[in-house]
Write an enzyme that holds these catalytic residues in place. Structure first.
Site, PDB file in Angstrom:
ATOM      1  N   TYR A  54      18.515  31.921  70.261  1.00 62.76           N
ATOM      2  CA  TYR A  54      19.299  33.161  70.100  1.00 62.76           C
ATOM      3  C   TYR A  54      18.507  34.394  70.538  1.00 62.76           C
ATOM      4  CZ  TYR A  54      22.090  30.056  67.086  1.00 62.76           C
ATOM      5  OH  TYR A  54      22.824  29.008  66.588  1.00 62.76           O
ATOM      6  N   ASP A  61      20.611  31.500  59.139  1.00 60.46           N
ATOM      7  CA  ASP A  61      20.449  30.483  60.182  1.00 60.46           C
ATOM      8  C   ASP A  61      20.045  31.153  61.486  1.00 60.46           C
ATOM      9  OD1 ASP A  61      21.094  27.636  61.202  1.00 60.46           O
ATOM     10  OD2 ASP A  61      22.166  28.939  62.605  1.00 60.46           O
ATOM     11  N   LYS A 111      15.581  26.832  64.718  1.00 59.20           N
ATOM     12  CA  LYS A 111      15.833  25.600  65.482  1.00 59.20           C
ATOM     13  C   LYS A 111      14.954  25.499  66.721  1.00 59.20           C
ATOM     14  CE  LYS A 111      20.745  26.223  64.416  1.00 59.20           C
ATOM     15  NZ  LYS A 111      20.971  27.658  64.685  1.00 59.20           N
ATOM     16  N   HIS A 142      17.809  21.645  67.741  1.00 57.66           N
ATOM     17  CA  HIS A 142      19.050  22.389  68.011  1.00 57.66           C
ATOM     18  C   HIS A 142      20.138  21.509  68.617  1.00 57.66           C
ATOM     19  CE1 HIS A 142      20.526  26.728  68.922  1.00 57.66           C
ATOM     20  NE2 HIS A 142      21.550  25.921  68.791  1.00 57.66           N
TER      21      HIS A 142
END
Ligand SMILES: NC(=O)c1ccc[n+]([C@@H]2O[C@H](COP(=O)([O-])OP(=O)(O)OC[C@H]3O[C@@H](n4cnc5c(N)ncnc54)[C@H](OP(=O)(O)O)[C@@H]3O)[C@@H](O)[C@H]2O)c1
Length: 312
Positions: A57, A52, A86, A119
């Site tokens: 990030y 994931d 995402k 997200h």
């Protein structure tokens, strides 16, 4: 659910016929770049096949590099892993969706994604600043785009064969319904915080009824202490079945029919978190009777991921 009785290998069928998601997933929310690479390699070696990621990030490049190297070293084919990323809040405007998707794909070094998620349901001011704030430090939201507008652009990605499935994250049942009903391509997955202190039973029941995969993040309560890992019910079951508290929590999540994301950072913890086995019925019932309720992550109310360090 499909797979053998070995719950480590359990896979959940996606409602659009595009394949199956391994229930045990590895999350890549790891702030440090070098640590992202080693942790991702460790996870692959331990047996994780579901990864994931997220544009937010800021480590898709490192995850991609680790996956390519690990797959080559282990003789693992692309088709054997399941990769999600995402769309971030600043890219909700329909014209920004495909470029954001393509940029993620490029950073990951992949030719397709198994799953692309919105997200959070909150649109932020479009632009390169992932965390746009006004002079008072308040987030600048974008009122010119609806979640359904963004969803339509996500549907187009599936039409063009760019990703196999699409879904939502950090949503409530009401928000899921607001998309599920008008959607031409129904959400295949919802990713939300869930653990014994936040079972999200109503949302889980709806997902099961519609064949939507319920993907739990924070199955270990983000590892916070005091917290789930020290809960007396969990500790007592762990001692009884000869497993660790983390293994008990992860097994409970899989056995209640959800997929999950966990983020072990060392090789030892990756092996521990993959090495789960089915709990007996009475243990599952004891966990289901825990009455503590706690939401750890406020993102579902604001779109603001307070747990990620601001960009330096
Ligand atoms: N959609 C969203 O908004 C959202 C939000 C949050 C997370 N996520 C996703 O969910 C993934 C999972 O993150 P999470 O925080 O929810 O994971 P988690 O596995 O519930 O918690 C990770 C924490 O647990 C500790 N830990 C891991 N394995 C352990 C073990 N065997 N024994 C004891 N402690 C252990 C880790 O400690 P160490 O670091 O010391 O190893 C870390 O502090 C993320 O990587 C991300 O992909 C999504």
């Amino acid at each position: 659910m499909t797979g053998s009785s070995d719950i480590r290998l359990m896979k959940i069928l996606l409602n659009n016929g595009s394949g199956r998601m391994p229930a045990l997933g590895f999350g890549t929310l790891i702030p440090d770049a070098a640590e992202t690479i080693t942790a991702t390699r460790n996870a692959l070696e331990a047996g994780f096949r579901h990864f994931d990621c997220a544009e937010r990030y800021r480590n898709e490049h490192e995850v991609g590099e680790a996956l390519q190297a690990g797959m080559a070293a282990g003789g693992i084919a692309r088709a054997d892993i399941f990769v999600t990323t995402k769309l971030w809040n600043t890219n909700h405007r329909p014209e920004r969706v495909e470029p954001a998707f393509e940029a993620s794909l490029k950073r990951l070094g992949l030719e397709y994604l198994d799953l692309y998620l919105i997200h959070t349901p909150f649109a932020f001011q479009p632009g390169d600043e992932q965390d746009p704030r006004d002079q008072n430090g308040s987030v600048i939201y974008d009122n010119e785009v609806t979640l359904l507008d963004t969803w339509r652009a996500m549907e187009n990605l599936v039409d063009r064969g760019k990703c196999r499935a699409i879904g939502l994250s950090d949503i409530t049942l009401d928000i899921l319904l607001s998309i599920y009903e008008p959607a031409r391509i129904k959400p295949a997955v919802v990713q939300v915080e869930s653990h014994p202190y936040l079972p999200e039973t109503e949302l889980l029941e709806f997902c099961k009824e519609k064949g939507i995969v319920f993907l739990a993040f924070a199955p270990l309560g983000h590892g916070m202490k005091p917290g789930l890992l020290e809960d007396p019910v969990i500790s007592a079951i762990a001692a009884r079945v000869g497993k660790t508290p983390a293994q008990v929590l992860l097994a409970w999540a899989v056995q209640r029919g959800t997929a999950l994301l966990t983020t072990p950072r060392t090789a030892a913890r990756a092996r521990e978190n993959f090495d789960i086995s089915a709990l007996p019925e009475d243990a599952l019932n004891e966990i289901n009777r825990i009455e503590t309720r706690q939401r750890l992550n406020p993102v579902v109310k604001t779109g603001i991921p307070g747990f990620i360090a601001r960009a330096s």
